[in-house]
Structures are given as C-alpha cells and as structure tokens.
Write an enzyme that holds these catalytic residues in place. Structure first.
Site, PDB file in Angstrom:
ATOM      1  N   GLN A  25       0.802  -1.217   0.000  1.00 39.81           N
ATOM      2  CA  GLN A  25       0.000   0.000   0.000  1.00 39.81           C
ATOM      3  C   GLN A  25       0.839   1.273   0.000  1.00 39.81           C
ATOM      4  O   GLN A  25       0.325   2.345  -0.345  1.00 39.81           O
ATOM      5  CB  GLN A  25      -0.938   0.006   1.205  1.00 39.81           C
ATOM      6  N   ARG A  82       4.045  -0.255  13.034  1.00 37.03           N
ATOM      7  CA  ARG A  82       3.680  -1.550  12.471  1.00 37.03           C
ATOM      8  C   ARG A  82       3.762  -1.447  10.954  1.00 37.03           C
ATOM      9  O   ARG A  82       3.050  -0.660  10.338  1.00 37.03           O
ATOM     10  CB  ARG A  82       2.259  -1.940  12.895  1.00 37.03           C
ATOM     11  N   ASN A 174      -1.867 -10.985   8.359  1.00 32.63           N
ATOM     12  CA  ASN A 174      -2.842  -9.911   8.546  1.00 32.63           C
ATOM     13  C   ASN A 174      -4.171 -10.322   7.928  1.00 32.63           C
ATOM     14  O   ASN A 174      -4.262 -10.610   6.732  1.00 32.63           O
ATOM     15  CB  ASN A 174      -2.365  -8.621   7.881  1.00 32.63           C
ATOM     16  N   GLU A 175      -5.207 -10.389   8.750  1.00 29.71           N
ATOM     17  CA  GLU A 175      -6.582 -10.583   8.316  1.00 29.71           C
ATOM     18  C   GLU A 175      -6.745 -11.747   7.335  1.00 29.71           C
ATOM     19  O   GLU A 175      -7.060 -11.552   6.144  1.00 29.71           O
ATOM     20  CB  GLU A 175      -7.127  -9.293   7.700  1.00 29.71           C
ATOM     21  N   ASN A 316      -7.823  -6.362  14.583  1.00 28.78           N
ATOM     22  CA  ASN A 316      -8.133  -5.306  13.622  1.00 28.78           C
ATOM     23  C   ASN A 316      -9.637  -5.092  13.632  1.00 28.78           C
ATOM     24  O   ASN A 316     -10.398  -6.036  13.371  1.00 28.78           O
ATOM     25  CB  ASN A 316      -7.708  -5.694  12.209  1.00 28.78           C
ATOM     26  N   TYR A 318     -12.969  -1.992  12.969  1.00 28.29           N
ATOM     27  CA  TYR A 318     -13.311  -0.666  12.455  1.00 28.29           C
ATOM     28  C   TYR A 318     -14.722  -0.201  12.819  1.00 28.29           C
ATOM     29  O   TYR A 318     -14.948   0.983  12.996  1.00 28.29           O
ATOM     30  CB  TYR A 318     -13.168  -0.650  10.923  1.00 28.29           C
ATOM     31  N   GLU A 382      -5.100  -2.603  14.137  1.00 21.31           N
ATOM     32  CA  GLU A 382      -5.692  -1.661  13.177  1.00 21.31           C
ATOM     33  C   GLU A 382      -6.999  -1.134  13.732  1.00 21.31           C
ATOM     34  O   GLU A 382      -7.781  -1.877  14.333  1.00 21.31           O
ATOM     35  CB  GLU A 382      -5.980  -2.308  11.815  1.00 21.31           C
ATOM     36  N   TRP A 432      -4.985   2.978  12.019  1.00 20.84           N
ATOM     37  CA  TRP A 432      -4.732   2.826  10.587  1.00 20.84           C
ATOM     38  C   TRP A 432      -5.192   4.104   9.894  1.00 20.84           C
ATOM     39  O   TRP A 432      -6.350   4.474  10.038  1.00 20.84           O
ATOM     40  CB  TRP A 432      -5.503   1.611  10.057  1.00 20.84           C
ATOM     41  N   GLU A 439      -5.506   1.904  -1.364  1.00 21.53           N
ATOM     42  CA  GLU A 439      -6.475   1.216  -0.519  1.00 21.53           C
ATOM     43  C   GLU A 439      -7.104   0.041  -1.275  1.00 21.53           C
ATOM     44  O   GLU A 439      -8.316  -0.054  -1.441  1.00 21.53           O
ATOM     45  CB  GLU A 439      -7.530   2.215  -0.018  1.00 21.53           C
ATOM     46  N   TRP A 440      -6.216  -0.841  -1.786  1.00 18.52           N
ATOM     47  CA  TRP A 440      -6.616  -2.095  -2.408  1.00 18.52           C
ATOM     48  C   TRP A 440      -7.639  -1.867  -3.520  1.00 18.52           C
ATOM     49  O   TRP A 440      -7.379  -1.088  -4.423  1.00 18.52           O
ATOM     50  CB  TRP A 440      -7.101  -3.083  -1.342  1.00 18.52           C
TER      51      TRP A 440
END
Length: 489
Positions: A25, A82, A174-175, A316, A318, A382, A432, A439-440
């Site tokens: 990213q 991180r 990660n995830e 993580n 949100y 995150e 984050w 952003e993907w």
C-alpha cells in the site's frame, strides 16, 4: 472539539502507541532492486479491479521516501511502527528453493535500524496479502497446503534470521478472512478467484475460501512453531496472528436476531473462523453446521501445532454491525448487516467506506468479548475511519478531518474504559494508517490516512487526527509534552 484539546485519557507508560501501514500500500518501486511480482501487481492493473483504475506501482513512494516517513513518525512521537515486509522483496519467486534477494534484506535491515535509532519499536507483519505471483502460478499458492506452508515457513525463517536480533514483535498474517473470502470467495481482492464467471474465469466460491483459510492457519502455526523452537530463546520476542472482526449487535431482541449476531461473530466477520482454531483448537459449531464437509479438518498432528499458536490476540476492527437473521450471504453466516436501527436512526456517522460507521461503544464491547473468550492480552493492530468524499475535498478541509477526530476520540475513550473499568488487558493500539495510501480495490479514492498525501508531489501533511492521537499517546508520557508543542504549534 478542536484537535488541540487535550483528551482525558491516561494510559500506562509501557503501553505501545503506534501507527500502521502495509508494504504494497505504500512502498511502490515494484520492479526495483530485485523485487519479484506479488499477486497484487498484475491484479491491480486489470481494468475494473480498482475503483479508479490505478495500481500500486508508485503508491506513496515509501521505498524511496522511507527516511522521510521515519522522521514523520518521530515527529508524531509514536513508540512503535507496524509495517509489513514484502515477501517478494525477500524471495522474488517466493519458494524455499528459490534465490534470496540480498538487496531486499538490506532494505528492511537499514529501515529497522533507522527506526530503532529514533527510539521506535519495529512491529513487523510477515504477510499482508502480497503473495509472490510465482507461487500462485507454480502450484496455486494458498490452494496448495503442502507446498505453501513449507514455502511460507522458509520465508519466515529468513526474516527471523535476518531481523530477529532487533525485531521483538512479529505478526505472521494480517486478516486471513480477507485473504480467503475476498480473494477466493468474492473475488474482489487478488488473486480474484470466485464462482462468478462475470468476475473471474476460475475459482469455486463454495470450497476455495475454506481451503485457503486452512492453509493460512497452518502456515501461521508452523511459522510460530519454528520461531518458538529455534529463535525465541535467543531473540526473546513474541509472535502471533492479527485477525479482522467487527462487533455484531442484534437488530432487536428477537431470539433469531440475537442468534444471528452470535453467528456473525462465529462465522462471517473473521473472528472465530480463525481465532477458535488458533486459541481453542476447533472451529465454531455454527460453521460446521452450515459448511459440513466443505470445512477442512485438522489432523491430530496439525491441531497440536495450531492450538495455542499465538502469544496474544491481534485485533483489527473498524465498526459495529446490526445483525438480522436471513440473507443469502454464506460468508456472513446468512446474516444481514445494517446500520439502521428499528426506529430508522443510524448507528453512527457514515464513513466513505459503505461498510463503516462510527460507533465507539461497539469497540469496547468487542474488546471485552475477545478478552473473555480467549483470555490473552490484546494488541489493537488496526483501527480507523475513512472520511466521506475526502479525496474530493480541498486540502485545508482534508487536514481538518473532524469526523476522523470524532471517531478516534470515541475509540480511545472506549479503549480506556475497557482497560481501566472492565479490566481488559490491552497492550497496544495502532491506528490505521500512518499515510493515505493505495487502498486495495478502492485504489486511491478512499483515504484512511492520519497524514494527507498529495499523490502528485508525494508531500505529506499531518491531519488533525494525527495531532489528536499524538496528544493521547503523550498523555502516557507527559515529560515529552514540550516536544509535542514544538512540533505542532
């Protein structure tokens, strides 16, 4: 409230404050110094795979601007950073019998040294979705358990050998939910496989996500076993996995919606599909009932390695979802998500991301749920908010990101309440993200950054949210307040 208002939270002096990023990213320089392709390199170039049609070839140019980024971290006064290592910079072709790229090792080694020279703790993620393309082409990548586990463990070993004398905090994955469900179920992330032939010519959404999930868990577990067996006694670090998952609340008090919220936690949002095997040694019963023989089975030997294969809970999160029983989405456990309450009001402020609203009490509830269920220290790796239409606003408005400040004021207050009122053992908090970035599938349209990046010039500008979080972190070390004033006033 203005961003320079000192929040009331206080935290322990040894609490780890930091910001987070991921290699693909931010780094760019995708064909520099021997780096091989990852599955995101070509995938992001396929028309329609990113919202703005852009890719990660430049991103925020952090491969070249890493010194500038470290200076920014030092100005923010964070204790830790991180970041992830790009597997294909270390082993361009990815495999255990493929050549190692010394230039990749040198890059991350000097980066780690520079962090430490500034008093910043390196917190390293080994895998943040960027599988070497060569492994996907060679044998199907995560679809081939026998090969991918061995290749991943070899990659992890090289990282332990190269950086473990200085890195004391490791995240293996990660995830994994995003790896398996978004990459092999819905087909919206690389490698983009799914049953929808309008989206992908290959893939089987009914089986492949669970094969991939199984491989990821095993790769994580065997990499942890290697670290504990061969490196931990000399390097004295800790290692674990970080999982995505948002709080799930029943839409109302009906039994079916109460059960749906629990099933969402078990099945659809990434907590228990990975956490239960890692921490408890089995999949949730609700998953077994729905998936049947599509859910792979651990051998007794594998289960010994998987169970207990994380020193902490990497979290993580949100948002919070209101959950209704029903719907046709198996990846959510046949649960419908909504932000609209029965009375028609919204749960919280709407982010740019359609899946995200600001609801701080859910953050506290999730911390309590995870701590009671798994009984391990929690590292919040995150947590963040995308301001609606931020990429379309003039820079002065973007820098005064009041909605994001509001979000972090709520989550840090909930963090403090969970720690000091509820007794939850939280060790770290990594908002984050340090920078606006690639952003993907959203490309560069969605911004989660605490620092604004002008993508034309790559210049960085601190947002009010960064200043707010810096003040919160300085509350755990008041002696550094003078430096904070010097930086931002």
């Amino acid at each position: 409230m203005a961003a320079n208002t000192t929040p009331a939270q206080t935290f322990p002096h040894d609490f780890i404050w930091g910001f987070a990023t991921a290699s693909f990213q931010i780094e760019g320089s995708t064909n520099v110094d021997g780096r091989g392709k990852s599955i995101w390199d070509d995938f992001s170039k396929i028309p329609g795979k990113t919202q703005d049609g852009k890719d990660g070839d430049v991103a925020t140019d952090s491969y070249n601007r890493w010194k500038e980024d470290i200076e920014l971290l030092a100005e923010y006064g964070v204790k830790s950073y991180r970041f992830s290592i790009a597997w294909s910079r270390i082993i361009p072709l990815g495999g255990r019998n493929d050549p190692v790229n010394q230039k990749g090792i040198e890059f991350y080694s000097k980066f780690i040294d520079a962090l430490l020279a500034k008093g910043i703790i390196p917190f390293v993620t080994l895998y943040h979705w960027d599988l070497p393309q060569a492994l996907h082409d060679r044998y199907g990548g995560w679809l081939n358990k026998e090969e991918i586990v061995k290749d991943y463990v070899n990659y992890a070993k090289i990282c332990y050998e190269s950086f473990g004398d200085r890195v004391k905090h490791w995240l293996t994955m990660n995830e994994p939910w995003c790896v398996s469900i978004l990459g092999y179920g819905r087909g919206v992330f690389a490698p983009g496989r799914c049953s929808d032939r309008a989206r992908s010519p290959e893939g089987d959404s009914s089986t492949e996500p669970y094969i991939v999930a199984h491989s990821v868990i095993l790769a994580h577990a065997y990499a942890v076993k290697l670290y504990r067996d061969q490196f931990k006694s000399q390097q004295h670090g800790e290692i674990g996995i970080t999982l995505n998952g948002d709080w799930a609340m029943p839409y109302d008090n009906s039994p079916e919606n109460v059960a749906a919220a629990q099933r969402a936690l078990d099945f659809a949002i990434g907590e228990c599909i990975y956490a239960d095997p890692v921490y408890l040694g089995h999949y949730p019963e609700s998953m077994r009932m729905i998936l049947g023989d599509r859910l792979p089975v651990f051998t007794p030997e594998e289960l010994v390695v998987v169970k207990g294969s994380s020193d902490f809970y990497g979290m993580n999160t949100y948002t919070t979802n209101l959950c209704k029983a029903g719907g046709d989405d198996i990846f959510q456990g046949y649960v419908d998500y909504t932000f609209t309450r029965p009375d028609g009001t919204q749960l919280g402020n709407q982010a740019h991301s359609g899946w995200l609203q600001d609801y701080a009490p859910g953050f506290r509830s999730l911390l309590n749920y995870l701590y009671k269920r798994y009984k391990l220290p929690i590292y919040v790796t995150e947590n963040g908010f995308s301001v609606k239409d931020e990429s379309m606003k003039p820079m002065p408005h973007v820098l005064h990101d009041e909605e994001r400040v509001h979000y972090f004021r709520g989550t840090t207050s909930s963090l403090r309440a969970a720690m000091f009122e509820d007794g939850v053992d939280v060790k770290a908090y990594f908002p984050w993200s340090l920078l606006d970035n690639f952003e993907w599938a959203d490309g560069y349209i969605t911004r989660f950054g605490l620092t604004y990046v002008d993508y034309d010039t790559q210049k960085r500008y601190p947002k009010d949210s960064a200043k707010f979080l810096t003040q919160v972190s300085y509350r755990s070390c008041p002696c550094r307040l003078a430096l904070l004033i010097a930086v931002f006033l």
